[in-house]
Design a protein around this motif. Structure first.
Motif, short mmCIF file in Angstrom:
data_model
loop_
_atom_site.label_atom_id
_atom_site.label_comp_id
_atom_site.label_asym_id
_atom_site.label_seq_id
_atom_site.Cartn_x
_atom_site.Cartn_y
_atom_site.Cartn_z
N GLY A 24 99.78 41.36 32.50
CA GLY A 24 101.09 41.57 33.11
C GLY A 24 101.35 43.00 33.55
O GLY A 24 102.39 43.30 34.13
N ILE A 25 100.40 43.88 33.31
CA ILE A 25 100.55 45.30 33.64
C ILE A 25 100.01 45.55 35.05
O ILE A 25 98.84 45.35 35.32
CB ILE A 25 99.78 46.20 32.64
CG1 ILE A 25 100.15 45.87 31.20
CG2 ILE A 25 99.95 47.67 32.98
CD1 ILE A 25 101.47 46.39 30.76
N MET A 26 100.89 45.97 35.93
CA MET A 26 100.49 46.25 37.32
C MET A 26 100.05 47.70 37.50
O MET A 26 99.19 48.00 38.30
CB MET A 26 101.65 45.97 38.27
CG MET A 26 102.17 44.56 38.19
SD MET A 26 100.95 43.37 38.69
CE MET A 26 101.34 43.20 40.39
N LYS A 27 100.68 48.61 36.73
CA LYS A 27 100.39 50.03 36.84
C LYS A 27 100.54 50.63 35.45
O LYS A 27 101.42 50.24 34.70
CB LYS A 27 101.36 50.69 37.81
CG LYS A 27 101.10 52.14 38.06
CD LYS A 27 102.08 52.71 39.07
CE LYS A 27 101.79 54.18 39.28
NZ LYS A 27 102.76 54.81 40.16
N MET A 28 99.66 51.59 35.14
CA MET A 28 99.73 52.21 33.82
C MET A 28 99.70 53.73 33.99
O MET A 28 98.77 54.28 34.55
CB MET A 28 98.55 51.74 32.96
CG MET A 28 98.71 52.10 31.50
SD MET A 28 97.34 51.53 30.45
CE MET A 28 97.48 49.78 30.56
N GLU A 29 100.76 54.36 33.52
CA GLU A 29 100.86 55.82 33.58
C GLU A 29 99.92 56.45 32.55
O GLU A 29 99.62 55.83 31.53
CB GLU A 29 102.30 56.25 33.29
CG GLU A 29 103.33 55.70 34.27
CD GLU A 29 103.12 56.19 35.68
OE1 GLU A 29 102.68 57.34 35.86
OE2 GLU A 29 103.38 55.41 36.61
N PRO A 30 99.50 57.68 32.78
CA PRO A 30 98.60 58.36 31.83
C PRO A 30 99.15 58.41 30.40
O PRO A 30 98.39 58.27 29.44
CB PRO A 30 98.45 59.76 32.41
CG PRO A 30 98.68 59.59 33.88
CD PRO A 30 99.70 58.49 33.99
N GLU A 31 100.47 58.56 30.24
CA GLU A 31 101.06 58.59 28.89
C GLU A 31 100.88 57.25 28.19
O GLU A 31 100.64 57.19 26.98
CB GLU A 31 102.56 58.93 28.96
CG GLU A 31 102.89 60.25 29.61
CD GLU A 31 102.96 60.15 31.13
OE1 GLU A 31 103.39 59.12 31.68
OE2 GLU A 31 102.57 61.13 31.78
N VAL A 32 100.99 56.17 28.94
CA VAL A 32 100.82 54.83 28.38
C VAL A 32 99.35 54.62 28.02
O VAL A 32 99.04 54.03 26.98
CB VAL A 32 101.32 53.75 29.36
CG1 VAL A 32 101.07 52.35 28.82
CG2 VAL A 32 102.80 53.95 29.65
N MET A 33 98.46 55.09 28.87
CA MET A 33 97.03 55.00 28.57
C MET A 33 96.71 55.74 27.28
O MET A 33 95.95 55.24 26.44
CB MET A 33 96.20 55.60 29.72
CG MET A 33 96.22 54.80 30.97
SD MET A 33 95.21 55.60 32.22
CE MET A 33 96.00 55.03 33.70
N ASP A 34 97.29 56.91 27.11
CA ASP A 34 97.08 57.69 25.89
C ASP A 34 97.60 56.93 24.67
O ASP A 34 96.95 56.88 23.63
CB ASP A 34 97.78 59.05 26.02
CG ASP A 34 97.54 59.92 24.82
OD1 ASP A 34 96.35 60.14 24.46
OD2 ASP A 34 98.53 60.39 24.21
N HIS A 35 98.75 56.32 24.79
CA HIS A 35 99.33 55.55 23.69
C HIS A 35 98.44 54.35 23.35
O HIS A 35 98.23 54.04 22.18
CB HIS A 35 100.74 55.10 24.05
CG HIS A 35 101.47 54.48 22.91
ND1 HIS A 35 101.90 55.20 21.82
CD2 HIS A 35 101.81 53.20 22.68
CE1 HIS A 35 102.49 54.39 20.97
NE2 HIS A 35 102.44 53.17 21.47
N LEU A 36 97.92 53.68 24.38
CA LEU A 36 97.01 52.56 24.17
C LEU A 36 95.78 53.01 23.38
O LEU A 36 95.34 52.34 22.45
CB LEU A 36 96.60 51.96 25.51
CG LEU A 36 95.56 50.83 25.47
CD1 LEU A 36 96.11 49.63 24.71
CD2 LEU A 36 95.16 50.44 26.89
N MET A 37 95.25 54.17 23.72
CA MET A 37 94.07 54.68 23.01
C MET A 37 94.41 55.01 21.56
O MET A 37 93.59 54.79 20.67
CB MET A 37 93.50 55.91 23.72
CG MET A 37 92.88 55.60 25.07
SD MET A 37 91.64 54.28 25.03
CE MET A 37 90.39 55.01 24.02
#
Length: 90
Positions: A24-37
């Motif tokens: 459901g994720i169309m776009k992921m900001e770098p901050e969100v990518m960092d949180h995912l990691m």
């Protein structure tokens, strides 16, 4: 908030495999990518394998552009159905 809930549930229920569907994720900001990691790192420290499914091409392109490498820390599968077949039906 998601990170805390995930880690608490892994601790309480001894989850061995966490499947995160991002279809459901169309776009992921770098901050969100960092949180995912950070979530993936935390689950790994608790002995839980993380499986990421449903990554769209646009999201993968953004991940690559910032140097994010999911395949070193989590397994990736194309669809949630593939993960369910692999982990629940086998």
């Amino acid at each position: 908030m998601i990170e805390e809930k995930v880690l608490i549930e892994i601790g309480k229920t001894r989850i061995q495999t966490l499947i995160m569907d991002l279809s459901g994720i169309m776009k992921m900001e770098p901050e969100v990518m960092d949180h995912l990691m950070r979530i993936i790192d935390g689950t790994s420290l608790m002995g839980c394998e993380t499986v990421i499914t449903g990554l769209r091409a646009e999201v993968v392109k953004n991940m690559i552009s910032v140097g994010m490498r999911l395949n070193e820390k989590a397994q990736t599968l194309g669809t949630l159905q593939q993960a369910l077949n692999k982990y629940l039906l086998s």
